[in-house]
Design a protein around this motif. Sequence first.
Motif, PDB file in Angstrom:
ATOM      1  N   ALA A 297     -88.710  21.872 -39.093  1.00  0.00           N
ATOM      2  CA  ALA A 297     -87.894  21.851 -40.395  1.00  0.00           C
ATOM      3  C   ALA A 297     -86.747  20.866 -40.421  1.00  0.00           C
ATOM      4  N   ASN A 298     -86.441  20.308 -41.594  1.00  0.00           N
ATOM      5  CA  ASN A 298     -85.222  19.290 -41.813  1.00  0.00           C
ATOM      6  C   ASN A 298     -83.777  20.143 -41.328  1.00  0.00           C
ATOM      7  N   GLU A 299     -83.627  21.557 -41.853  1.00  0.00           N
ATOM      8  CA  GLU A 299     -82.577  22.116 -41.572  1.00  0.00           C
ATOM      9  C   GLU A 299     -82.233  22.391 -40.008  1.00  0.00           C
ATOM     10  N   ASP A 300     -83.297  22.381 -39.344  1.00  0.00           N
ATOM     11  CA  ASP A 300     -83.222  22.608 -37.847  1.00  0.00           C
ATOM     12  C   ASP A 300     -83.116  21.263 -37.388  1.00  0.00           C
ATOM     13  N   ILE A 301     -83.161  20.029 -37.737  1.00  0.00           N
ATOM     14  CA  ILE A 301     -82.869  18.812 -37.206  1.00  0.00           C
ATOM     15  C   ILE A 301     -81.374  18.788 -37.435  1.00  0.00           C
ATOM     16  N   ASN A 302     -80.707  19.335 -38.560  1.00  0.00           N
ATOM     17  CA  ASN A 302     -79.126  19.144 -38.811  1.00  0.00           C
ATOM     18  C   ASN A 302     -78.615  20.312 -37.676  1.00  0.00           C
ATOM     19  N   SER A 303     -79.181  21.235 -37.454  1.00  0.00           N
ATOM     20  CA  SER A 303     -78.963  22.362 -36.285  1.00  0.00           C
ATOM     21  C   SER A 303     -78.570  21.414 -34.951  1.00  0.00           C
ATOM     22  N   LEU A 304     -79.847  20.825 -34.700  1.00  0.00           N
ATOM     23  CA  LEU A 304     -79.748  20.032 -33.426  1.00  0.00           C
ATOM     24  C   LEU A 304     -78.700  19.105 -33.312  1.00  0.00           C
ATOM     25  N   GLU A 305     -78.370  18.538 -34.329  1.00  0.00           N
ATOM     26  CA  GLU A 305     -77.136  17.516 -34.487  1.00  0.00           C
ATOM     27  C   GLU A 305     -75.745  18.316 -34.286  1.00  0.00           C
ATOM     28  N   GLU A 306     -75.780  19.293 -34.888  1.00  0.00           N
ATOM     29  CA  GLU A 306     -74.684  20.146 -34.606  1.00  0.00           C
ATOM     30  C   GLU A 306     -74.307  20.786 -33.314  1.00  0.00           C
ATOM     31  N   LEU A 307     -75.608  20.882 -32.441  1.00  0.00           N
ATOM     32  CA  LEU A 307     -75.548  21.230 -31.228  1.00  0.00           C
ATOM     33  C   LEU A 307     -75.177  20.059 -30.045  1.00  0.00           C
ATOM     34  N   ILE A 308     -75.701  18.916 -30.792  1.00  0.00           N
ATOM     35  CA  ILE A 308     -75.253  17.713 -29.887  1.00  0.00           C
ATOM     36  C   ILE A 308     -73.803  17.485 -30.043  1.00  0.00           C
ATOM     37  N   GLY A 309     -73.133  17.714 -31.233  1.00  0.00           N
ATOM     38  CA  GLY A 309     -71.772  17.646 -31.400  1.00  0.00           C
ATOM     39  C   GLY A 309     -70.744  18.389 -30.562  1.00  0.00           C
TER      40      GLY A 309
END
Length: 393
Positions: A297-309
Amino acid sequence: MGSDDVNEEETDATSPTRDHHLLRRPFRTRYPGQVRLKAYIFDGFGEYCDKDWDLIQGNGKKFCWYHVELPKGNQKLSQSAQYLIDVLCPPLKLQDILSLVSNGPYCAHVDGALVFRVNSPGPASSKFTFRLAARITENSVITVSLGRVPRLGFSPVGQSLLTEIPSVESPSPKFGDEMVDRGGIVIKEHVLDFLLTMNHSEEADNPVPRSVSNLVVHVIDTHVDHLEDVVTKLEIGLDSVELDLDKGGFSLKKQLLNDRRFPKMLLDLQRLLQVIAHGEQVFPRVKEKCSTKSWFANEDINSLEELIGRLRRLKDNVGFISNRVKAVQAGLDSWQAEQINRKLYCLSFLSIIFLPLSIITGVFGMNVGGVPWTQQKDPKLKIGNLTIALKSV
């Protein structure tokens, strides 16, 4: 969801054609009690239940999760590989096992599945050694961790402690004081200390994943939470030591220097930085590879970006703590040098007093018989002095 329905659904579940007959074997381990295993099946609608360890993939919206918890002991890496071979083969092959258990960062496709790992090369018994690996397909996830990871699993309990209204534990009441009962659950001080070192809630508060992408985000999220917990405990311990140092105390400073407390803390911080650096290398590649999957899912892609931050901010925080440790160690080294200088000053003062006395005593204690210009009238001594002088020439 009953266990009979689960077994029936697992029988109908699609699995790879290779080693299909081996997937139906009853599971037996050659290392009972050494490895903890957890298996869940999710229906894709927010419900889950435990399942047998059969390594069968789900079908449709259903997906399975198999987690292996390796012991935190002094075993070699080859022993950990044997543990995984015992519980994951078949259907996994040797290349799958090696990609999961080896040290260092890794992210690639292995035999059609996405595999990533963030395994630090330190001793397995150290609390600053972190190992997390995952093998992801469309309908199943296999994860491997070293020791227990907080909040990773799921436990169906009634109500969490964090949702209760807390109350302060009353001290010993004095005579004549009125006790007011305000209700609520009394939270002990040691429980509060434990909760303050956590950046996450309890296991039961985990939202149940509805897809494999939700589950992948959950696994990485708990890994980052675990790192933050360790960093928070280190920071709290450093605050406590700094407070004790501000109060002074010769014995405390001497003990810290003898125990090499801060050099060891710097080494632990470097190990943490290595684990965080592995995550910074791997998780962006995981995000890049998962973005090409139709089931992610695209929202989980955004969640991965937040975790990287979060990982990058955690790296900066560890750097700040490292600078604080270096500053405290420099202060202790300066204090030790000052103590040495004071002792040398005392020795110098004593030498000023006793050096003239030692010279005087040396002069008066000399045997000057036969030495020229000592006003000795014996002619034999004069001849002896002349003979010595001629020989010396």
